[in-house]
Scaffold this motif. Sequence first.
Motif, short mmCIF file in Angstrom:
data_model
loop_
_atom_site.label_atom_id
_atom_site.label_comp_id
_atom_site.label_asym_id
_atom_site.label_seq_id
_atom_site.Cartn_x
_atom_site.Cartn_y
_atom_site.Cartn_z
N PHE A 31 0.87 -1.23 0.13
CA PHE A 31 0.01 -0.67 -0.01
C PHE A 31 0.63 1.37 -0.29
CE2 PHE A 31 -2.90 -3.14 0.97
CZ PHE A 31 -4.42 -2.24 0.42
N ALA A 32 1.62 1.64 0.43
CA ALA A 32 2.39 2.47 0.84
C ALA A 32 3.25 2.72 -0.51
CB ALA A 32 3.82 1.88 1.78
N LEU B 144 -1.49 2.35 5.43
CA LEU B 144 -2.48 1.30 6.32
C LEU B 144 -1.63 1.06 7.35
CD1 LEU B 144 -3.99 -1.27 5.72
CD2 LEU B 144 -2.45 -2.18 4.77
N ASP B 145 -2.52 0.98 8.38
CA ASP B 145 -2.59 0.83 9.67
C ASP B 145 -2.51 -0.65 9.77
OD1 ASP B 145 -1.99 0.66 12.96
OD2 ASP B 145 -4.31 1.43 12.97
N SER C 126 -5.73 7.76 0.50
CA SER C 126 -4.70 8.26 1.17
C SER C 126 -4.11 7.45 2.33
CB SER C 126 -4.00 9.80 1.41
OG SER C 126 -5.44 10.37 2.23
N SER C 127 -5.24 6.90 2.89
CA SER C 127 -5.22 6.05 3.55
C SER C 127 -6.05 4.77 4.56
CB SER C 127 -5.22 6.73 5.43
OG SER C 127 -6.21 7.58 5.80
N VAL C 128 -5.27 3.99 4.79
CA VAL C 128 -6.19 3.05 5.31
C VAL C 128 -6.90 3.01 6.82
CG1 VAL C 128 -7.64 0.40 5.37
CG2 VAL C 128 -7.19 1.63 3.52
N VAL D 24 -12.88 1.00 5.70
CA VAL D 24 -12.42 2.74 6.10
C VAL D 24 -11.50 2.97 5.56
CG1 VAL D 24 -13.45 3.78 7.36
CG2 VAL D 24 -14.47 2.05 7.53
N THR D 25 -12.02 3.82 5.06
CA THR D 25 -10.53 5.07 3.87
C THR D 25 -10.87 6.04 4.23
OG1 THR D 25 -11.33 6.02 1.96
CG2 THR D 25 -10.31 3.38 1.84
N ASN D 26 -10.22 7.26 3.71
CA ASN D 26 -9.79 8.65 4.40
C ASN D 26 -11.09 9.30 3.47
OD1 ASN D 26 -7.76 8.17 2.71
ND2 ASN D 26 -7.78 10.36 2.39
#
Length: 272
Positions: free
Chosen positions: A47-48, A54-55, A223-225, A251-253
Motif C-alpha cells: 500500500f505504501a 495502512l495501519d 491516502s489512508s486505510v 474504511v479509508t479517508n
Amino acid sequence: MDRYRLKNIIILILSLMNVFLLASLAIREGARQSAKETAVEQMVSLFAADGITLDPDVISDETPPASRSLTRSTDLERRAATLLLGTALSSSDQGGGISSYSSDRGAAQFRSGGSFDASGTLCQENPTDFCQDFCREFGYSKPVFQLDTNATGTGTAVFLCDGLSVYNCTLTFTITEGTLTSVSGTLLPQTYTELASDVEPLSASAALTAFQKVRRETSAVVSSVTELELCLEYQSSSTTSMTLIPAWCIVTNTGEYYVNCSTGTVTFGGIL
C-alpha cells in the motif's frame, strides 16, 4: 524394586514427551506468528508503494462467519405495523408478495424482499425515543439523528446480526416538526440458518488485495486505510428467501468499501 524403577522410567518418558509436544507447539505458534507479521509487513509495503498509509493493527486474523439464510416472517411484520400504527389494524394481501396494514394513524406496506415503508402520524410525542425503542425491538443500531431547530429531519440506523452490521440494510426515520411521519427501509428476522459452502471465505489480507486491485482500476483517490472489520451484506430476490453474506468493510479517508467474502466483489459504500 524393579517395578518402582519401571514406574519412574515410564513417568520420565511421559514427562519428556509432554515437554517435546509443548516445545513443538511453541515452535509452530512462533512460526505462524512470524509468517503473519511478515505478511502484514508486505501488505503495508504494498500500500505504501501506492502512497497509501495502512495501519498494520487493522489487519485482522478473524475468520469470516458462514453465510445465513433468512425467511420472511409475517408475524414480525405485523408486530412492526402494530408498533407504528397501533393495535386497531386492518390488513390486506396486495399480491406480488406485498402485505398492507392501515389504521387511523397511517398505512404501511411490507414486501417479500424485506423492504417496507410506513407513513402517517406515527408518533407525536418523543419521536426520537420512539425510534430508539423501535430499533431495539427489531435489532437495529441506535439511530443517528440530524434534526434542525424545528425538530425536522431524519434518523438512520443499520440492522445488526449477532453484533455484525448489515451495511445495506438500514432504516430511515423522517420527523417533521416533532412528529414521526414516515419510516422506510428493510425489516429482517433475527433468526437464520447457516449455509454450507465449499468456497473458503476471503481473509482480511485477501480483501485488501481485492480492494487495491479495484482501486487501481478505477483510479480512486485514497491516502489512508484506517479501519477493517467484518460485516454482512444483505441480498434478496423476489421470493421470501433472503441471504446475508459475510464481507469486509474497509474504511479509508475518502469513503467506505465493502469486499464480498465469497466473490471478492468490491462495492463502494459512500463518501464519509
